[in-house]
Design a protein around this motif. Structure first.
Motif, PDB file in Angstrom:
ATOM      1  N   GLY A  11       0.811  -1.212   0.000  1.00 15.47           N
ATOM      2  CA  GLY A  11       0.000   0.000   0.000  1.00 15.47           C
ATOM      3  C   GLY A  11       0.842   1.257   0.000  1.00 15.47           C
ATOM      4  N   SER A  12       1.945   1.242   0.758  1.00 15.67           N
ATOM      5  CA  SER A  12       2.837   2.415   0.770  1.00 15.67           C
ATOM      6  C   SER A  12       3.444   2.641  -0.610  1.00 15.67           C
ATOM      7  N   GLN A  13       3.859   1.547  -1.255  1.00 20.45           N
ATOM      8  CA  GLN A  13       4.421   1.670  -2.592  1.00 20.45           C
ATOM      9  C   GLN A  13       3.381   2.207  -3.574  1.00 20.45           C
ATOM     10  N   ALA A  14       2.159   1.689  -3.483  1.00 19.59           N
ATOM     11  CA  ALA A  14       1.098   2.143  -4.381  1.00 19.59           C
ATOM     12  C   ALA A  14       0.760   3.607  -4.135  1.00 19.59           C
ATOM     13  N   LEU A 105       3.840   4.656 -19.500  1.00 13.34           N
ATOM     14  CA  LEU A 105       4.203   3.242 -19.569  1.00 13.34           C
ATOM     15  C   LEU A 105       4.652   2.731 -18.202  1.00 13.34           C
ATOM     16  N   GLY A 106       5.485   3.510 -17.532  1.00  6.98           N
ATOM     17  CA  GLY A 106       5.934   3.099 -16.205  1.00  6.98           C
ATOM     18  C   GLY A 106       4.779   2.944 -15.240  1.00  6.98           C
ATOM     19  N   HIS A 107       3.841   3.879 -15.266  1.00  7.02           N
ATOM     20  CA  HIS A 107       2.690   3.802 -14.373  1.00  7.02           C
ATOM     21  C   HIS A 107       1.838   2.575 -14.676  1.00  7.02           C
ATOM     22  N   LEU A 108       1.675   2.257 -15.948  1.00  7.66           N
ATOM     23  CA  LEU A 108       0.928   1.056 -16.324  1.00  7.66           C
ATOM     24  C   LEU A 108       1.583  -0.193 -15.734  1.00  7.66           C
ATOM     25  N   LEU A 109       2.894  -0.316 -15.861  1.00  8.07           N
ATOM     26  CA  LEU A 109       3.591  -1.494 -15.350  1.00  8.07           C
ATOM     27  C   LEU A 109       3.475  -1.587 -13.828  1.00  8.07           C
ATOM     28  N   VAL A 110       3.505  -0.443 -13.151  1.00 13.05           N
ATOM     29  CA  VAL A 110       3.337  -0.453 -11.693  1.00 13.05           C
ATOM     30  C   VAL A 110       1.953  -0.997 -11.326  1.00 13.05           C
ATOM     31  N   MET A 111       0.923  -0.511 -11.987  1.00  8.14           N
ATOM     32  CA  MET A 111      -0.436  -0.965 -11.675  1.00  8.14           C
ATOM     33  C   MET A 111      -0.600  -2.451 -11.962  1.00  8.14           C
ATOM     34  N   VAL A 112      -0.108  -2.903 -13.102  1.00 12.72           N
ATOM     35  CA  VAL A 112      -0.209  -4.325 -13.447  1.00 12.72           C
ATOM     36  C   VAL A 112       0.566  -5.163 -12.431  1.00 12.72           C
ATOM     37  N   ALA A 130      -8.029  -7.553  -0.153  1.00 14.40           N
ATOM     38  CA  ALA A 130      -6.678  -7.139  -0.550  1.00 14.40           C
ATOM     39  C   ALA A 130      -6.734  -6.134  -1.696  1.00 14.40           C
ATOM     40  N   PHE A 131      -7.579  -6.401  -2.675  1.00 14.98           N
ATOM     41  CA  PHE A 131      -7.725  -5.446  -3.770  1.00 14.98           C
ATOM     42  C   PHE A 131      -8.331  -4.136  -3.279  1.00 14.98           C
ATOM     43  N   GLY A 132      -9.251  -4.229  -2.317  1.00 23.28           N
ATOM     44  CA  GLY A 132      -9.810  -3.007  -1.751  1.00 23.28           C
ATOM     45  C   GLY A 132      -8.768  -2.179  -1.034  1.00 23.28           C
ATOM     46  N   ALA A 133      -7.868  -2.860  -0.283  1.00 26.09           N
ATOM     47  CA  ALA A 133      -6.798  -2.144   0.403  1.00 26.09           C
ATOM     48  C   ALA A 133      -5.851  -1.481  -0.588  1.00 26.09           C
ATOM     49  N   LEU A 134      -5.559  -2.175  -1.698  1.00 25.84           N
ATOM     50  CA  LEU A 134      -4.694  -1.600  -2.728  1.00 25.84           C
ATOM     51  C   LEU A 134      -5.339  -0.358  -3.336  1.00 25.84           C
ATOM     52  N   THR A 135      -6.627  -0.433  -3.619  1.00 29.12           N
ATOM     53  CA  THR A 135      -7.335   0.715  -4.185  1.00 29.12           C
ATOM     54  C   THR A 135      -7.360   1.878  -3.205  1.00 29.12           C
ATOM     55  N   SER A 139      -5.774   5.621  -3.657  1.00 36.19           N
ATOM     56  CA  SER A 139      -6.572   6.834  -3.469  1.00 36.19           C
ATOM     57  C   SER A 139      -5.882   7.811  -2.526  1.00 36.19           C
ATOM     58  N   VAL A 140      -5.201   7.275  -1.503  1.00 36.41           N
ATOM     59  CA  VAL A 140      -4.445   8.144  -0.603  1.00 36.41           C
ATOM     60  C   VAL A 140      -3.354   8.879  -1.381  1.00 36.41           C
TER      61      VAL A 140
END
Length: 236
Positions: A11-14, A105-112, A130-135, A139-140
């Motif tokens: 989550g911190s990385q995201a 492109l970099g942002h796409l690879l991070v999300m994937v 887990a997906f909810g926590a990532l989202t 958002s933060v």
């Protein structure tokens, strides 16, 4: 690694990656205007972020299944950092288009990569959470990034009495991106171990036509496209 710890690190990385991404989306418009861009160019600049996703999304997903989500994410962060650095040092409107596409492109690879990690690491009964926590973490980052970047750019402008200092704003975005990268060294071990042990039991079609034929997929794609288009237009 416990569920709380990997969610916290991921989550911190995201959050940091999204803070950088949203900050760049805003600050690059100021940079283009300072270079004499017209509204047509601003539209092209907004589109350049989305072009990599259109061309590389499905291949990136296939690669992430093989190399792991953490590896894909850190590659994306490094590519995004390179694009941000190019925005800082290479002048001219054409360079803005190329650099923004690199950042996209970099942002796409991070999300994937993040989504692939969650899919591999979470269990069936915790996957939605887990997906909810990532989202929520993303958002933060989207909440923190724009004010942090614009405040830094405004403070830079106050020191020299000119327009917002886009260079300072981009440096903040670059710092967010680089701060997100070390999470790879914590997450790569668990990701590699579980990826080797877990294989999807249901084969997903590899061709686009087969993917769209899955019930509900084309509706999800249409809704997602409408939402993302609206957000991109608001940023522009």
């Amino acid at each position: 690694m416990s569920g709380i710890s990997w969610r916290l690190i991921l989550g911190s990385q995201a959050a940091l990656a999204q803070a950088s991404w949203t900050g760049i989306r805003l600050i690059i418009g100021y940079r283009a205007l300072a270079a004499g861009a017209d509204p047509v160019f601003l539209g092209a600049l907004a589109s350049s972020f989305a072009l990599p996703a259109l061309l590389a999304a499905i291949p990136a997903g296939r690669v992430a299944d093989r190399v792991g989500g953490t590896g894909m994410a850190v590659i994306g962060l490094l590519i995004a950092a390179a694009g941000t650095a190019a925005l800082l040092v290479v002048p001219g409107l054409p360079a803005l288009l190329v650099a923004s596409a690199i950042v996209g492109l970099g942002h796409l690879l991070v999300m994937v990569g993040h989504q692939s990690f969650v899919a591999h690491y979470s269990t069936a009964d915790s996957r939605d959470g887990a997906f909810g926590a990532l989202t929520a973490a993303a958002s933060v980052g989207q909440l923190v990034g724009p004010p942090a970047v614009t405040i830094a750019a405004s403070l830079g402008a106050a020191s020299n009495g000119s327009l917002p200092d886009t260079g300072v704003g981009l440096l903040v975005c670059l710092a967010f991106t680089l701060l997100a990268a070390p999470g790879y060294f914590v997450l790569r071990g668990p990701d590699a171990n579980l990826r080797m042990r877990r294989r999807l039991q249901v084969r997903v079609p590899s061709r686009i036509r087969g993917l769209v034929a899955i019930p509900g997929v084309w509706r999800s794609l249409a809704v997602s496209a409408a939402v993302l288009t609206t957000v991109d237009l608001m940023y522009a």
